[in-house]
Write an enzyme that holds these catalytic residues in place. Structure first.
Site, PDB file in Angstrom:
ATOM      1  N   TYR A  46       0.565  -1.094  -0.476  1.00  9.75           N
ATOM      2  CA  TYR A  46       0.029   0.149   0.105  1.00  9.75           C
ATOM      3  C   TYR A  46       1.191   1.462  -0.025  1.00  9.75           C
ATOM      4  CZ  TYR A  46      -3.639   3.374   1.718  1.00  9.75           C
ATOM      5  OH  TYR A  46      -4.288   4.124   1.323  1.00  9.75           O
ATOM      6  N   LYS A  78       0.985   4.510  -2.725  1.00  6.96           N
ATOM      7  CA  LYS A  78       0.740   5.926  -2.813  1.00  6.96           C
ATOM      8  C   LYS A  78       1.455   6.342  -2.914  1.00  6.96           C
ATOM      9  CE  LYS A  78      -3.621   5.498  -1.585  1.00  6.96           C
ATOM     10  NZ  LYS A  78      -4.539   5.975  -2.618  1.00  6.96           N
TER      11      LYS A  78
END
Length: 296
Positions: A160, A164
């Site tokens: 994750y 990002k």
């Protein structure tokens, strides 16, 4: 802080992931302000129900960012020009799975799919692109030659954070290219803080989801407050390429403010290499096209 959306009335915006969470709150606020909203969603039936709930002028078009064929189909089905593209949809990859195109789920859905979508739509965007990132990028590392995390041990948090950070680097390079090209289009990046959403509501995570939701009800923004960072980008007189977060304790909740980013998220050389790899993986570059692939 009041965010006045009245000046946006009559304009057209695409919101990805508009059936739940931040995307739903963003699309609902825009529709309520008289914006013509395209709900870009995986579940078309739920999208139509949301459009009926929002009222106003809403159009629903299917879009699965984890499938590049769906991304291309969306671009073909979209008629006309748009003022705003809000790249909101994303996933937290709870399991080590791959997209329809064979990419690691987090990087494929959160970065490569939106990259391809924006590449296809940019010639039709007239005002602004918003990339919903996360302060989780500060814990991330990006190797453009290892986006699937085959050389590093995969885990949900690492995947994750990498995805990002990739969004932040993409925004850095996209802003540079738009400025160099003299484009009137601006790009902004946002983090909504901690938002009480359904991102942890997954099979086998029932206990964890309840714990997260309990803590979020005390310390996090609700989805309407979380969407304010995106709405702020559409209305505030801030510089292109800005990163907008929230001003509260530990940046968990609060009002929209200009925010700092990690040093890696400011690495133009890395951003350029990531851009080139994304073009290669998504087949986005067309030297004869008017899109971002053709920018210097």
């Amino acid at each position: 802080m009041d965010i006045d959306l009245s000046a946006l009335s009559g304009r057209r915006a695409i919101v990805t992931g508009a059936t739940n969470g931040l995307g739903m709150a963003t699309a609902r606020a825009l529709a309520g302000a008289g914006v013509r909203v395209v709900l870009a969603v995986r579940d078309v039936d739920l999208g139509r129900r949301r459009a009926a709930e929002f009222g106003g002028d809403c159009e629903v078009i299917e879009l699965d960012l984890a499938n590049l064929a769906s991304v291309r189909s969306f671009a073909e089905r979209l008629d006309g020009r748009v003022d705003y593209l809000i790249n909101n949809a994303g996933v937290f990859p709870h399991t080590h799975t791959r997209t329809a195109d064979g990419f690691e789920l987090g990087i494929g859905t959160n970065f490569l799919g939106p990259f391809a979508l924006t590449s296809l739509l940019l010639p039709r965007i007239e005002r602004e692109i918003v990339l919903v990132a996360s302060d989780a990028h500060k814990a991330g590392h990006v190797d453009p030659e290892d986006l699937d995390l085959t050389r590093r041990r995969w885990n949900p948090a690492r995947a994750y954070a990498q995805s990002k950070l990739a969004v932040m680097l993409w925004g850095l390079e996209l802003d540079r290219r738009l400025r160099a090209d003299g484009s009137p289009v601006s790009v902004m990046m946002t983090t909504p803080g901690w938002v009480a959403s359904n991102i942890s509501n997954k099979p086998r995570l029932a206990l964890a989801h309840r714990a997260v939701q309990g803590a979020a009800s005390v310390f996090a923004n609700d989805v309407d407050a979380g969407a304010r960072t995106t709405l702020y980008c559409l209305t505030a007189p801030i510089a292109p390429g800005s990163y907008v977060g929230v001003d509260g304790l530990w940046a968990l909740r609060g009002e929209p403010v200009l925010f700092g980013r990690s040093s890696e998220a400011c690495d133009f050389e890395l951003a350029g290499r990531l851009w080139a790899k994304a073009e290669e993986l998504t087949a986005s570059r067309d030297p004869d096209a008017a899109g971002i692939g053709g920018m210097s």
